[in-house]
Enzyme design. Sequence first.
Site, mmCIF file in Angstrom:
data_model
loop_
_atom_site.group_PDB
_atom_site.id
_atom_site.type_symbol
_atom_site.label_atom_id
_atom_site.label_comp_id
_atom_site.label_asym_id
_atom_site.label_seq_id
_atom_site.Cartn_x
_atom_site.Cartn_y
_atom_site.Cartn_z
ATOM 1 N N THR A 1 -39.433 -33.740 102.352
ATOM 2 C CA THR A 1 -39.276 -34.293 103.711
ATOM 3 C C THR A 1 -38.775 -33.215 104.683
ATOM 4 O O THR A 1 -39.165 -33.198 105.851
ATOM 5 C CB THR A 1 -38.304 -35.496 103.690
ATOM 6 O OG1 THR A 1 -38.805 -36.432 102.734
ATOM 7 C CG2 THR A 1 -38.219 -36.199 105.028
ATOM 8 N N GLU B 1 -39.498 -43.595 95.567
ATOM 9 C CA GLU B 1 -38.259 -42.943 96.021
ATOM 10 C C GLU B 1 -37.483 -43.813 97.005
ATOM 11 O O GLU B 1 -36.254 -43.868 96.951
ATOM 12 C CB GLU B 1 -38.567 -41.594 96.686
ATOM 13 C CG GLU B 1 -37.274 -40.942 97.166
ATOM 14 C CD GLU B 1 -37.448 -39.647 97.928
ATOM 15 O OE1 GLU B 1 -38.569 -39.133 98.030
ATOM 16 O OE2 GLU B 1 -36.412 -39.150 98.420
ATOM 17 N N ASP C 1 -40.463 -36.417 91.623
ATOM 18 C CA ASP C 1 -40.564 -35.037 92.111
ATOM 19 C C ASP C 1 -41.376 -34.151 91.164
ATOM 20 O O ASP C 1 -41.605 -32.970 91.488
ATOM 21 C CB ASP C 1 -39.162 -34.431 92.295
ATOM 22 C CG ASP C 1 -38.492 -34.897 93.581
ATOM 23 O OD1 ASP C 1 -39.207 -35.157 94.564
ATOM 24 O OD2 ASP C 1 -37.248 -35.004 93.598
ATOM 25 N N ASP D 1 -43.683 -40.588 95.308
ATOM 26 C CA ASP D 1 -42.868 -39.900 96.309
ATOM 27 C C ASP D 1 -43.717 -39.894 97.580
ATOM 28 O O ASP D 1 -44.685 -39.149 97.688
ATOM 29 C CB ASP D 1 -42.550 -38.468 95.850
ATOM 30 C CG ASP D 1 -41.449 -37.844 96.675
ATOM 31 O OD1 ASP D 1 -41.280 -38.261 97.836
ATOM 32 O OD2 ASP D 1 -40.764 -36.942 96.157
ATOM 33 N N ILE E 1 -43.244 -38.987 100.691
ATOM 34 C CA ILE E 1 -43.270 -37.633 101.265
ATOM 35 C C ILE E 1 -42.338 -36.801 100.392
ATOM 36 O O ILE E 1 -41.123 -37.005 100.409
ATOM 37 C CB ILE E 1 -42.788 -37.576 102.735
ATOM 38 C CG1 ILE E 1 -43.745 -38.345 103.657
ATOM 39 C CG2 ILE E 1 -42.684 -36.121 103.196
ATOM 40 C CD1 ILE E 1 -43.419 -38.230 105.146
ATOM 41 N N ASP E 2 -42.914 -35.918 99.619
ATOM 42 C CA ASP E 2 -42.088 -34.992 98.844
ATOM 43 C C ASP E 2 -41.920 -33.750 99.712
ATOM 44 O O ASP E 2 -42.901 -33.219 100.244
ATOM 45 C CB ASP E 2 -42.801 -34.653 97.522
ATOM 46 C CG ASP E 2 -41.955 -33.723 96.666
ATOM 47 O OD1 ASP E 2 -40.712 -33.859 96.690
ATOM 48 O OD2 ASP E 2 -42.540 -32.870 95.974
ATOM 49 N N ASP F 1 -42.015 -41.481 105.737
ATOM 50 C CA ASP F 1 -41.729 -41.787 104.322
ATOM 51 C C ASP F 1 -41.857 -43.292 104.072
ATOM 52 O O ASP F 1 -42.482 -43.723 103.106
ATOM 53 C CB ASP F 1 -40.298 -41.370 103.929
ATOM 54 C CG ASP F 1 -39.981 -39.896 104.143
ATOM 55 O OD1 ASP F 1 -39.643 -39.210 103.192
ATOM 56 O OD2 ASP F 1 -40.075 -39.423 105.303
HETATM 57 N N1 LIG Z 1 -29.566 -30.736 94.726
HETATM 58 C C1 LIG Z 1 -30.857 -30.871 94.463
HETATM 59 N N2 LIG Z 1 -31.422 -30.152 93.460
HETATM 60 C C2 LIG Z 1 -32.732 -30.250 93.192
HETATM 61 N N3 LIG Z 1 -33.587 -31.016 93.891
HETATM 62 C C3 LIG Z 1 -33.097 -31.743 94.886
HETATM 63 C C4 LIG Z 1 -31.724 -31.704 95.246
HETATM 64 N N4 LIG Z 1 -31.534 -32.524 96.284
HETATM 65 C C5 LIG Z 1 -32.747 -33.067 96.567
HETATM 66 N N5 LIG Z 1 -33.687 -32.586 95.729
HETATM 67 C C6 LIG Z 1 -35.108 -32.914 95.629
HETATM 68 O O1 LIG Z 1 -35.940 -31.831 96.049
HETATM 69 C C7 LIG Z 1 -37.111 -32.388 96.589
HETATM 70 C C8 LIG Z 1 -37.807 -31.407 97.501
HETATM 71 O O2 LIG Z 1 -38.599 -30.610 96.719
HETATM 72 P P1 LIG Z 1 -38.464 -29.059 96.676
HETATM 73 O O3 LIG Z 1 -37.091 -28.721 96.258
HETATM 74 O O4 LIG Z 1 -39.558 -28.596 95.808
HETATM 75 O O5 LIG Z 1 -38.765 -28.577 98.096
HETATM 76 S S1 LIG Z 1 -37.739 -27.897 99.032
HETATM 77 O O6 LIG Z 1 -38.210 -26.565 99.236
HETATM 78 O O7 LIG Z 1 -36.424 -27.878 98.442
HETATM 79 O O8 LIG Z 1 -37.751 -28.705 100.225
HETATM 80 C C9 LIG Z 1 -36.617 -33.557 97.321
HETATM 81 O O9 LIG Z 1 -37.667 -34.465 97.414
HETATM 82 P P2 LIG Z 1 -37.830 -35.326 98.775
HETATM 83 O O10 LIG Z 1 -36.559 -36.102 98.959
HETATM 84 O O11 LIG Z 1 -38.987 -36.197 98.411
HETATM 85 O O12 LIG Z 1 -38.127 -34.372 99.874
HETATM 86 C C10 LIG Z 1 -35.457 -34.087 96.492
HETATM 87 O O13 LIG Z 1 -35.791 -35.146 95.641
HETATM 88 MG MG LIG Z 2 -39.362 -35.480 96.427
HETATM 89 MG MG LIG Z 3 -39.653 -37.938 99.221
HETATM 90 MG MG LIG Z 4 -36.150 -37.703 99.849
#
Ligand SMILES: Nc1ncnc2c1ncn2[C@@H]1O[C@H](COP(=O)(O)OS(=O)(=O)O)[C@@H](OP(=O)(O)O)[C@H]1O
Ligand SMILES: [Mg+2]
Ligand SMILES: [Mg+2]
Ligand SMILES: [Mg+2]
Length: 355
Positions: A146, A71, A287, A141, A143-144, A48
């Site tokens: 992670t 991010e 996101d 982002d 790494i979306d 990331d």
């Molecule tokens: N509580 C809550 N509710 C909603 N979303 C949240 C929550 N916590 C985190 N995140 C964000 O979810 C991002 C990951 O994307 P996804 O939810 O599509 O993928 S996953 O299946 O849940 O991993 C993830 O992105 P990354 O941190 O870049 O991985 C977060 O920004």
């Molecule tokens: Mg993300």
């Molecule tokens: Mg990310």
């Molecule tokens: Mg993250």
Amino acid sequence: MSTSFLTEKQVAISAVRRACLLTSSVFNKLVKNETLTKEDKSPVTVGDYAAQAVVNIILKRAFPDDPIVGEEDADDLKKDPALTKRVVELANEALQADLGLGEMAEWGIGPGPEKSAEELLGAIDQGNHVGGPLGRMWTLDPIDGTKGFLRGGQYAVCLALIIDGHVELGVIGCPNLPYDPSDPEGPRGCIFVAVRGQGAQQMTLSGANPAPVTIPEIAPGALNFLESVEAAHSDHSFNNRVSTSLNISRAPTRMDSQAKYCCLARGDGGVYLRMPTKAGYKEKIWDHASGNVLVEEAGGIVTDSRGLALNFGLGKTLGDNYGVIAARSDVHKKVLEAVQQARAAEEEEIAKAKA
Ligand SMILES: Nc1ncnc2c1ncn2[C@@H]1O[C@H](COP(=O)(O)OS(=O)(=O)O)[C@@H](OP(=O)(O)O)[C@H]1O
Ligand SMILES: [Mg+2]
Ligand SMILES: [Mg+2]
Ligand SMILES: [Mg+2]
């Protein structure tokens, strides 16, 4: 400024492609102590940090005046010299890789001098813009998904250009997504690109074979939901309630990251539905920004659960938008109605239980 965004598009594809090569190469070598836990308990890896450094270096060289809403920040990384060293190695390797399709040495990439730790940590922190309603800004982002990245599943490198609160350009790199959905065991790795008013495209990770993508008409019996893997990120039981009311019998496809928007854009799925699991969580612009323009340019509609457009001009979050629904326009209308009915039914049940 050109409104065709030709340079922006080429630079963004190059930045995302280099970040994707970095993240896929780091995955195989990642060791346990190369992951930190952030204050909100979510993971962040050397991948990331290094990907954010690479994208920000490239963006700032090409568009020095554009702010970036990223991010990550380098605060925790700076406290860990071993991790910093690793990020510096990875970022330099990605920046110095030979020029690929459409890339130009004047963007500061390709063989050349190494960047120092100070420059790369500074680049990560150049993603510190807070967003807002006016002007040009990028959102990243690195790494979306992670968690998906760590388990070898789907993840995405997501970069978008926002102007006056509207997403004008989006690039999503999905290193683990099969290029051809009808050949799930076939070659992996795709980049999706959309420019407002110019349509959406998919290409290989090297930028070859660009082909338009549009959401096809999907027979009601063949529709299914695209939803998060993490039950904490989106309400699976609510999705189940909505899909039952729409007589959707196919099981949902659970996938991490904005790869879900990419699948929707090329007709692999049919409905993106993400409802909050806890009161107060505000979705982050990074996101959703790239996926928003991608789906809209592929012929879809994206709203929240009340039918309102997502607002990218409020800062780092989507503010009061509640949930996200994305689908082709005919399907979106039906899903929005079903979501509103399901919410009303849920509220009635809660009121009854309290009485
Ligand atoms: N509580 C809550 N509710 C909603 N979303 C949240 C929550 N916590 C985190 N995140 C964000 O979810 C991002 C990951 O994307 P996804 O939810 O599509 O993928 S996953 O299946 O849940 O991993 C993830 O992105 P990354 O941190 O870049 O991985 C977060 O920004
Ligand atoms: Mg993300
Ligand atoms: Mg990310
Ligand atoms: Mg993250």
